[in-house]
Structures are given as C-alpha cells and as structure tokens.
Design a protein around this motif. Structure first.
Motif, mmCIF file in Angstrom:
data_model
loop_
_atom_site.group_PDB
_atom_site.id
_atom_site.type_symbol
_atom_site.label_atom_id
_atom_site.label_comp_id
_atom_site.label_asym_id
_atom_site.label_seq_id
_atom_site.Cartn_x
_atom_site.Cartn_y
_atom_site.Cartn_z
ATOM 1 N N VAL A 57 -2.125 5.032 2.931
ATOM 2 C CA VAL A 57 -2.877 4.838 4.140
ATOM 3 C C VAL A 57 -2.892 6.169 5.416
ATOM 4 O O VAL A 57 -3.482 6.308 6.315
ATOM 5 N N LEU B 80 -8.171 1.650 7.247
ATOM 6 C CA LEU B 80 -6.856 1.322 7.006
ATOM 7 C C LEU B 80 -7.439 -0.162 6.390
ATOM 8 O O LEU B 80 -7.028 -0.370 5.046
ATOM 9 N N ALA B 81 -8.338 -1.225 6.395
ATOM 10 C CA ALA B 81 -8.398 -2.147 6.099
ATOM 11 C C ALA B 81 -9.228 -2.018 4.749
ATOM 12 O O ALA B 81 -9.510 -3.375 3.963
ATOM 13 N N ALA C 10 -7.343 -0.929 2.592
ATOM 14 C CA ALA C 10 -6.245 -2.162 1.969
ATOM 15 C C ALA C 10 -6.721 -3.543 1.017
ATOM 16 O O ALA C 10 -6.397 -4.123 0.464
ATOM 17 N N ALA D 164 1.245 -2.806 10.490
ATOM 18 C CA ALA D 164 -0.224 -2.148 10.806
ATOM 19 C C ALA D 164 -0.407 -1.828 12.149
ATOM 20 O O ALA D 164 -1.050 -0.769 12.748
ATOM 21 N N MET E 20 0.938 -0.919 0.278
ATOM 22 C CA MET E 20 0.014 -0.506 0.049
ATOM 23 C C MET E 20 0.371 1.228 -0.253
ATOM 24 O O MET E 20 1.613 0.980 0.068
ATOM 25 N N THR F 92 3.700 1.836 6.329
ATOM 26 C CA THR F 92 4.330 1.387 5.168
ATOM 27 C C THR F 92 5.513 0.402 4.459
ATOM 28 O O THR F 92 6.430 1.066 3.620
ATOM 29 N N GLY G 43 -2.925 -5.474 0.370
ATOM 30 C CA GLY G 43 -1.872 -5.753 0.620
ATOM 31 C C GLY G 43 -1.795 -5.099 2.290
ATOM 32 O O GLY G 43 -2.287 -4.186 2.215
ATOM 33 N N LEU G 44 -1.619 -5.382 3.382
ATOM 34 C CA LEU G 44 -0.826 -4.892 4.447
ATOM 35 C C LEU G 44 -0.338 -5.604 5.485
ATOM 36 O O LEU G 44 -1.153 -7.436 5.867
ATOM 37 N N GLU H 260 -6.570 -1.639 -2.812
ATOM 38 C CA GLU H 260 -5.762 -1.526 -3.141
ATOM 39 C C GLU H 260 -5.068 -3.348 -2.604
ATOM 40 O O GLU H 260 -3.599 -3.274 -3.295
#
Length: 171
Positions: A6, A56-57, A60, A71, A1, A128, A65-66, A63
């Motif tokens: 983020v 954020l989830a 993710a 995180a 991400m 990140t 990937g997290l 996009e």
C-alpha cells in the motif's frame, strides 16, 4: 494487503501525480492566496489522488483485498494533507514555528516532498487497518495532528508577518 504494498502504491501515485499529472498552471498557481490558487491546488490534489487510487487498485487486484472504508479514509487523508502542504504558506508557517524557516527558504521543494512522504505512512496504516472502525479512528487521530500543524503554521505565519512589518517600517 500488506502495509508495504500500500505504501509503495501511494508513493508511486504521489510521484506520478506530483510530476506527470500536475499541469504547469497548477504548479505555478496552487500556492497563491487567491481563489485561483485554491482551485488550482484542488485540481492538482484531485488528479494526484486519482493516480494514487489507480495504483492502489492495481496492487489490490494483484494481491487481493482492499477494504473500501479504509481505502477511502486513507486516500482522503493523503488528499487533505497534500492540499494543506501545497498551499505553501501553510508549510512555510509550520517551518517557521518549528525553527526550520531558514532551511525551508533554502530548499522548499525538499521540505514539501518530505512532508508529503511522511503523510503517506499514516495513510497506508489507515488503508491496512484491520477493521473499518480502526481505520476511521486512526483517520480522526491524523486529522487532529493536521489541526495541530495548522495551529502551529498560523502562529509561525503571524511571526513572519510581524517580522515583515518591522522590516518595512525600519527600511
């Protein structure tokens, strides 16, 4: 991400958590130097962090990937810094130590929000980070910065307390 995605998720989560998820009780009590104040601040920070985590989830998922370690570290960083700032006396003491107490007295909300937004930058960098180790190391560096802020805040609060004592003695 990406850092930008983020950061924007954390910023949006911050605003939702600070404006919509925070109760009136939390807003009016979180700065009190009591157990009730600490509990209200903790509850506010928990709901704010949940708002950030959900957004954020969502980013993710869109996009892809997290990294879970990064995180968790980044969200913990926003939670710790948010709690520290929202205890109010901490930020007032820091403002005093840095020669910004007059501005803080005129507009504490602006100083509060500026401090919160600044801490979203290192949190986004941690989230990140290219590896879990890098995320943990950066988090450690941020905790050292927060510890320095606390030390400066305590020094500033000591000056405030001395000034109040002098003012009441001469009144």
């Amino acid at each position: 991400m990406s850092f930008s995605a983020v950061f924007l998720a954390l910023l949006a989560g911050h605003h939702v958590g600070d404006r919509w998820a925070q109760t009136d009780h939390q807003a009016t009590t979180k700065g009190a130097p009591t157990l009730a104040g600490r509990l209200a601040c903790g509850a506010h920070v928990a709901s704010l962090t949940l708002c950030q985590m959900v957004l954020l989830a969502a980013v993710a998922a869109a996009e892809g990937g997290l990294a879970p370690v990064q995180a968790a570290c980044g969200l913990a960083l926003t939670a710790l810094s948010h709690y520290w700032i929202d205890r109010r006396r901490t930020l007032a003491g820091l403002a005093r130590a840095l020669g910004r107490h007059g501005y803080y007295q005129r507009d504490p909300e602006a100083m509060d929000q500026a401090a919160h937004v600044v801490w979203l930058v290192p949190a986004a960098l941690v989230i990140t980070a290219p590896t879990p180790v890098a995320g943990v190391v950066m988090s450690g560096g941020c905790l050292l910065v927060l510890a320095v802020m606390e030390d400066l805040s305590r020094r500033g609060r000591t000056v405030l307390e001395v000034n109040r004592a002098v003012a009441s003695a001469t009144a």
